[in-house]
Enzyme design. Structure first.
Site, PDB file in Angstrom:
ATOM      1  N   ARG A   1       0.835  -1.216   0.000  1.00  0.00           N
ATOM      2  CA  ARG A   1       0.000   0.000   0.000  1.00  0.00           C
ATOM      3  C   ARG A   1       0.863   1.257   0.000  1.00  0.00           C
ATOM      4  O   ARG A   1       0.544   2.247  -0.647  1.00  0.00           O
ATOM      5  CB  ARG A   1      -0.946  -0.011   1.195  1.00  0.00           C
ATOM      6  CG  ARG A   1      -2.096  -0.977   1.003  1.00  0.00           C
ATOM      7  CD  ARG A   1      -3.107  -0.837   2.108  1.00  0.00           C
ATOM      8  NE  ARG A   1      -3.164  -2.127   2.788  1.00  0.00           N
ATOM      9  CZ  ARG A   1      -3.434  -2.294   4.065  1.00  0.00           C
ATOM     10  NH1 ARG A   1      -3.670  -1.274   4.844  1.00  0.00           N
ATOM     11  NH2 ARG A   1      -3.467  -3.492   4.591  1.00  0.00           N
TER      12      ARG A   1
ATOM     13  N   GLU B   1      -1.884  -5.098  14.119  1.00  0.00           N
ATOM     14  CA  GLU B   1      -2.538  -6.184  14.854  1.00  0.00           C
ATOM     15  C   GLU B   1      -1.742  -6.556  16.104  1.00  0.00           C
ATOM     16  O   GLU B   1      -1.480  -7.721  16.393  1.00  0.00           O
ATOM     17  CB  GLU B   1      -2.781  -7.391  13.950  1.00  0.00           C
ATOM     18  CG  GLU B   1      -3.824  -7.147  12.884  1.00  0.00           C
ATOM     19  CD  GLU B   1      -5.232  -6.811  13.410  1.00  0.00           C
ATOM     20  OE1 GLU B   1      -5.480  -6.844  14.637  1.00  0.00           O
ATOM     21  OE2 GLU B   1      -6.093  -6.491  12.577  1.00  0.00           O
TER      22      GLU B   1
END
Length: 168
Positions: free
Chosen positions: A20, A74
């Protein structure tokens, strides 16, 4: 020379974040793009010596490196957090301007919960920010109903995944 480390509980997830970033970089006007020396699945090195490294969270992946910006995705799902963070902390504590960004959905009352609670109470130097489902453009009550239906109306799971609720 600056090093940005992108770590996630799985190497594929870290590489997806790097992908990304690469996409965003390619969308920059050419005059803003720094020359690239190396561009592969797990890292990018620019001609000015700055690097971005994507890797799984393990105690050895950035040991001995001087990291300027550490991003852990995460965070609540990183196993053996205490050992991992003990090995990572020296890489970030040596710099006076080093920044850390921790992101995650909740996963019980674990290390991420303790970090968030400490940040809410201004006890640990972190700043706590929550992004709940209603904060995302395009999500409304209809979206919530559809999502709950797809989750078999598991309100507890929805609360954890979309409302930043720590359940334990």
């Amino acid at each position: 020379h600056k090093l940005v480390a992108l770590l996630a509980n799985k190497g594929d997830a870290a590489r997806e974040i790097l992908d990304r970033i690469k996409t965003a970089y390619e969308a920059l006007p050419k005059w803003l793009q720094q020359g690239v020396v190396e561009w592969n699945k797990g890292s990018v090195e620019f001609e000015n010596g700055c690097k971005i490294l994507a890797s799984a969270t393990s105690s050895s992946n950035i040991r001995g490196k001087s990291v300027s910006f550490l991003y852990i995705d995460e965070t609540a799902f990183v196993e053996n957090w205490d050992d991992f963070f003990a090995s990572v902390f020296p890489t970030i504590s040596s710099g006076t301007t080093t920044k850390i960004l921790l992101t995650s959905t909740p996963n019980g009352l674990n290390h991420f919960y303790k970090t968030c609670e400490g940040a809410k109470e201004d006890r640990n130097g972190y700043k706590h920010i929550e992004v709940k489902w209603q904060d995302v453009p395009g999500r409304d009550e209809e979206w919530k109903k559809e999502t709950l239906s797809a989750m078999d109306f598991d309100y507890q799971k929805f609360s954890q995944e979309y409302e930043c609720e720590f359940i334990g």
